[in-house]
Write a protein that holds these residues in place. Structure first.
Motif, PDB file in Angstrom:
ATOM      1  N   SER A 103      47.176  22.070  40.985  1.00  9.03           N
ATOM      2  CA  SER A 103      46.705  22.816  39.805  1.00  9.03           C
ATOM      3  C   SER A 103      45.186  22.833  39.701  1.00  9.03           C
ATOM      4  CB  SER A 103      47.309  22.210  38.531  1.00  9.03           C
ATOM      5  OG  SER A 103      46.947  20.837  38.424  1.00  9.03           O
ATOM      6  N   GLU A 104      44.545  21.728  39.993  1.00 13.18           N
ATOM      7  CA  GLU A 104      43.083  21.670  39.940  1.00 13.18           C
ATOM      8  C   GLU A 104      42.552  21.216  41.296  1.00 13.18           C
ATOM      9  OE1 GLU A 104      42.695  20.486  35.222  1.00 13.18           O
ATOM     10  OE2 GLU A 104      41.729  19.243  36.748  1.00 13.18           O
ATOM     11  N   PRO A 105      42.522  22.135  42.250  1.00 11.65           N
ATOM     12  CA  PRO A 105      42.161  21.758  43.631  1.00 11.65           C
ATOM     13  C   PRO A 105      40.698  21.330  43.743  1.00 11.65           C
ATOM     14  CG  PRO A 105      42.299  24.139  43.416  1.00 11.65           C
ATOM     15  CD  PRO A 105      42.791  23.580  42.119  1.00 11.65           C
ATOM     16  N   ARG A 106      40.458  20.473  44.736  1.00 13.07           N
ATOM     17  CA  ARG A 106      39.114  20.017  45.073  1.00 13.07           C
ATOM     18  C   ARG A 106      38.875  20.266  46.558  1.00 13.07           C
ATOM     19  NH1 ARG A 106      39.747  14.077  42.587  1.00 13.07           N
ATOM     20  NH2 ARG A 106      41.830  14.495  43.445  1.00 13.07           N
ATOM     21  N   PRO A 107      37.631  20.168  47.006  1.00 14.01           N
ATOM     22  CA  PRO A 107      37.354  20.474  48.419  1.00 14.01           C
ATOM     23  C   PRO A 107      38.194  19.684  49.398  1.00 14.01           C
ATOM     24  CG  PRO A 107      35.298  20.300  47.190  1.00 14.01           C
ATOM     25  CD  PRO A 107      36.385  19.916  46.243  1.00 14.01           C
ATOM     26  N   ARG A 108      38.438  18.406  49.101  1.00 14.69           N
ATOM     27  CA  ARG A 108      39.201  17.581  50.040  1.00 14.69           C
ATOM     28  C   ARG A 108      40.662  18.000  50.122  1.00 14.69           C
ATOM     29  NH1 ARG A 108      39.239  11.920  46.583  1.00 14.69           N
ATOM     30  NH2 ARG A 108      40.700  12.583  44.937  1.00 14.69           N
ATOM     31  N   ASP A 109      41.112  18.828  49.159  1.00 13.17           N
ATOM     32  CA  ASP A 109      42.505  19.292  49.182  1.00 13.17           C
ATOM     33  C   ASP A 109      42.710  20.465  50.138  1.00 13.17           C
ATOM     34  OD1 ASP A 109      42.507  18.779  45.623  1.00 13.17           O
ATOM     35  OD2 ASP A 109      43.195  17.410  47.206  1.00 13.17           O
ATOM     36  N   LEU A 110      41.615  21.074  50.603  1.00 16.84           N
ATOM     37  CA  LEU A 110      41.744  22.249  51.475  1.00 16.84           C
ATOM     38  C   LEU A 110      42.224  21.843  52.863  1.00 16.84           C
ATOM     39  CD1 LEU A 110      38.562  24.382  50.648  1.00 16.84           C
ATOM     40  CD2 LEU A 110      40.892  24.677  49.815  1.00 16.84           C
ATOM     41  N   THR A 111      43.132  22.631  53.397  1.00 21.15           N
ATOM     42  CA  THR A 111      43.630  22.440  54.760  1.00 21.15           C
ATOM     43  C   THR A 111      43.309  23.690  55.570  1.00 21.15           C
ATOM     44  OG1 THR A 111      45.451  21.054  53.979  1.00 21.15           O
ATOM     45  CG2 THR A 111      45.661  21.997  56.188  1.00 21.15           C
ATOM     46  N   GLU A 112      42.684  23.473  56.715  1.00 16.80           N
ATOM     47  CA  GLU A 112      42.288  24.605  57.562  1.00 16.80           C
ATOM     48  C   GLU A 112      43.409  24.925  58.548  1.00 16.80           C
ATOM     49  OE1 GLU A 112      38.523  24.109  59.443  1.00 16.80           O
ATOM     50  OE2 GLU A 112      38.864  25.706  60.895  1.00 16.80           O
ATOM     51  N   ARG A 113      43.594  26.238  58.772  1.00 21.71           N
ATOM     52  CA  ARG A 113      44.638  26.681  59.700  1.00 21.71           C
ATOM     53  C   ARG A 113      44.107  27.824  60.554  1.00 21.71           C
ATOM     54  NH1 ARG A 113      50.251  29.787  58.244  1.00 21.71           N
ATOM     55  NH2 ARG A 113      51.378  29.373  60.188  1.00 21.71           N
ATOM     56  N   LEU A 114      44.377  27.742  61.845  1.00 18.56           N
ATOM     57  CA  LEU A 114      43.936  28.786  62.782  1.00 18.56           C
ATOM     58  C   LEU A 114      45.166  29.413  63.431  1.00 18.56           C
ATOM     59  CD1 LEU A 114      41.806  30.316  64.510  1.00 18.56           C
ATOM     60  CD2 LEU A 114      41.889  28.388  66.102  1.00 18.56           C
ATOM     61  N   VAL A 115      45.212  30.750  63.382  1.00 16.59           N
ATOM     62  CA  VAL A 115      46.286  31.491  64.042  1.00 16.59           C
ATOM     63  C   VAL A 115      45.635  32.479  64.999  1.00 16.59           C
ATOM     64  CG1 VAL A 115      48.179  33.124  63.754  1.00 16.59           C
ATOM     65  CG2 VAL A 115      47.871  31.268  62.103  1.00 16.59           C
ATOM     66  N   VAL A 116      46.064  32.459  66.273  1.00 13.05           N
ATOM     67  CA  VAL A 116      45.545  33.372  67.290  1.00 13.05           C
ATOM     68  C   VAL A 116      46.702  34.183  67.834  1.00 13.05           C
ATOM     69  CG1 VAL A 116      44.325  33.577  69.475  1.00 13.05           C
ATOM     70  CG2 VAL A 116      43.690  31.768  67.867  1.00 13.05           C
ATOM     71  N   VAL A 117      46.503  35.497  67.843  1.00 14.35           N
ATOM     72  CA  VAL A 117      47.521  36.410  68.384  1.00 14.35           C
ATOM     73  C   VAL A 117      46.876  37.217  69.487  1.00 14.35           C
ATOM     74  CG1 VAL A 117      49.083  38.311  67.878  1.00 14.35           C
ATOM     75  CG2 VAL A 117      48.685  36.533  66.143  1.00 14.35           C
TER      76      VAL A 117
END
Length: 666
Positions: A103-117
């Motif tokens: 509900s109240e996200p912070r920077p450390r809550d971000l998850t990075e994802r990479l998709v390559v097609v």
């Protein structure tokens, strides 16, 4: 390689998914113009490309999430680039950050994802790291700075008087020399590891050399650390100096004076004060010598008249005294040397004439009523008249111009004692003035001191590096004294040969590429510069990377002496030269490139640089940079144009086709 489409979602003012399609021309080349006012999101496009390709820190991403969506708890950010590779295949890179359902996200809550097609086939998750390496190999991060750049980057290069370090790192990144160096180092490491496996190091000389090598490497590490510390201190003092200058300009609305300027100001003040003292001395001298007499000059005419009158009186009295003699002489004149009258006078008449003349002379001028006041002798009268004549022509008449000059010098003296000496400042402003001046002088002194210390440390590093190499050569010779099997010896020899070939390759590659770089840079500089006729050549040293610009007479032109526009044109030419030298066919993205250029250089950039910058060029511009005239000039070469429209109320950026004034055109 060409970018075909970019998608930005929930980043800065791009609240909703925004697609930007980059059309291609019929010849496969593309110049795509995107217009946008300041703050509309042009820089966001550059950042989106960089983040999509290479990722970024969660803090940076989180800080730039669209404010409206962040307020709703939506911390999802996504970028997608569709790329046409050189072999014709299609590569889709999509990178996103999400905080999930927090509900109240912070920077450390971000998850990075990479998709390559690639060619419609999604790369499996376990190969994500491999594909990140593929992206970095295809578009090396170290060289994107001269494919994706903005006006500030141009300014940064233009303002760098010592661009050798920047040029070296940029060119070696473009050539991949760091990878070759790493390969050479790896080969040396393998050789050393292999040698440890079969050589028993027990020789005292070898141990001594190894310990000596260790000591020298330790010294080198400390010197490298000291160099980095000095660089940080130097940058800190430069920052303090810049901050003090800005505070000075903001407080006093004037550029701070250097110590030399203040010293020159003081010289002028002292010179004016000395001259004023000299003029005042001359004025006092005139006042003491001739001014009293000159004040009495009004009575000189009366004295002259009195002297003349007394002279006439003295002459009359002399006539009276000698009346008898003069009467006889006058009577004789009547007949001598010959008679005046036809009838000769009798003796009685002659006597009567003499008596009458005598009475007339004896009576004198009855109308003369002169009183002797001066009673001067003829000699004294002449001396008085001469003295008055001398006073009339004396230096007293210089008094007025001297007084005028004194007043002017007083004004100058007050001016020189004004702002530079704090004469017009309040006590508080005077304290701030002295504080900032002292701070700037202190920072300048420290910058000079740290620069010299850094130079000495650099020399020590070079000396230690040479000493280490010499010790390593000596150790190599010691190792050769040990018995080595033929197979091991051949392997080590092959490693040395490979390392030598790699080093030779680096030297030749650097030399050839530096030569190509200077040719390409000068080629574009001649097209863009308003002074290209004055420039004979641009050369770059293949060892020091020092850039040398020479005129038609063979004289060196220092970069620091060039006009601001010429520096920026040189920076653009250098960026183009680096891009050409790298031989990588990457898109060119330029953000606000014309904002600081004059009309002549703008014309050259539009007509010569944009059409030749690369096979795909994306220009991000305001309506004052690419205006109606430049748009008209560029339009035949454009593969398309678009515009970023920013809604101030909603803080929302949308993209549409057509440049600023082509709103109703597809």
């Amino acid at each position: 390689m060409k970018f075909r489409k970019l998608t930005i979602e929930n980043y800065k003012s791009f609240q909703f998914p925004t697609e930007i399609v980059f059309p291609m021309g019929e010849d496969g080349r593309s110049i795509f113009l995107i217009g946008g006012m300041n703050g509309a999101g042009k820089t966001s496009i550059m950042e989106a490309v960089t983040y999509c390709l290479y990722g970024g820190k969660a803090d940076d991403i989180f800080r730039h999430i669209n404010r409206r969506e962040k307020a709703k708890g939506n911390a999802n950010v996504a970028f997608e680039i569709v790329i046409e590779m050189d072999d014709g295949s299609e590569l889709v890179v999509k990178r996103s950050w999400t905080a999930g359902a927090i509900s109240e996200p912070r920077p450390r809550d971000l998850t990075e994802r990479l998709v390559v097609v690639r060619d419609g086939k999604r790369v499996s998750v376990q190969n994500q790291e491999i594909w990140q390496d593929f992206i970095r190999a295809a578009i090396p991060p170290g060289i994107t700075q001269f494919f994706f750049f903005d006006g500030e980057k141009i300014q940064e290069i233009a303002a760098d008087d010592h661009s050798e370090v920047r040029l070296k790192s940029s060119l070696e990144a473009a050539l991949g020399i760091q990878y070759i160096n790493r390969l050479a180092s790896d080969i040396i490491y393998i050789k050393q590891e292999e040698r440890k496996g079969f050589v028993e190091i027990s020789d005292e000389d070898l141990e001594f050399k190894q310990s000596e090598l260790k000591r020298e490497k330790s010294k080198l590490a400390r010197k490298v650390q000291e160099r980095e510390s000095l660089r940080l201190e130097l940058e800190g003092f430069k920052g303090q100096l810049d901050e003090a200058r800005k505070r000075f300009e903001a407080s006093f609305h004037a550029a701070p004076e250097s110590r030399e300027a203040m010293r020159e100001q003081e010289k002028k003040r002292v010179s004016a004060a000395n001259r004023l003292a000299q003029v005042e001395s001359e004025i006092r001298g005139l006042c003491e010598k001739v001014l009293p007499f000159s004040i009495a000059g009004k009575v000189f005419d009366g004295i002259r008249r009195q002297i003349d009158a007394e002279r006439e009186l003295a002459s009359g009295e002399a006539i009276k005294e000698n009346a008898a003699t003069l009467a006889k002489r006058i009577v004789r004149v009547v007949e001598e040397p010959e008679p005046i009258y036809t009838e000769k006078l009798s003796a009685e008449r002659m006597a009567e004439l003499e008596r009458r003349i005598f009475r007339l002379l004896k009576e004198g001028d009855p109308g003369s009523d002169i009183t002797k006041v001066l009673d001067l002798s003829e000699r004294d009268a002449a001396r008085v008249l001469n003295r008055m004549e001398a006073l009339d022509g004396s230096d007293v008449f210089l008094l007025k111009p001297l007084l005028d000059e004194a007043r002017g010098l007083e004004v100058q003296k007050r001016q020189f004692e004004g702002f530079g000496q704090g004469g017009a400042l309040t006590s508080t402003e005077r304290d701030l003035f002295d504080e900032l001046q002292g701070m700037m002088e202190g920072c300048s002194t420290q910058i000079g001191r740290k620069t010299e210390q850094l130079r000495l440390v650099e020399e020590d590093i070079l000396t230690l590096g040479k000493k280490i190499r010499d010790i390593e050569v000596e150790i190599e010779k010691l190792y050769e004294k040990h018995h080595i099997s033929k197979e091991k010896a051949e392997f080590i020899e092959e490693c040395d040969a490979i390392a030598s070939v790699l080093n030779q390759f680096i030297v030749r590659l650097r030399k050839n590429k530096v030569h190509l770089l200077q040719e390409k840079t000068f080629e574009m500089y001649r097209l863009l510069s308003s002074r290209s006729g004055l420039i004979k050549d641009i050369t770059i040293d293949d060892k020091t990377y020092e850039v040398r610009i020479t005129d038609r007479n063979g004289h060196q032109i220092r970069k620091s002496s060039m006009a601001a526009g010429e520096k920026e044109v040189f920076a653009v030419s250098l960026l183009w030269g680096l891009a050409q030298t790298s031989e990588l066919k990457l898109p060119i993205i330029i953000d606000t490139p014309l904002s600081r250029l004059d009309s002549t250089h703008r014309d050259n950039i539009v007509n010569h640089y944009f059409p030749n910058a690369g096979e795909q060029v994306v220009i991000l511009s305001t309506d004052t940079e690419i205006d109606t005239n430049y748009y008209r000039s560029l339009k035949p070469r454009l593969s398309g144009a678009g515009c970023l429209e920013f809604d101030q109320r909603q803080e929302l950026t949308t993209f549409r086709k057509g440049y600023f004034w082509e709103k109703n055109h597809g």
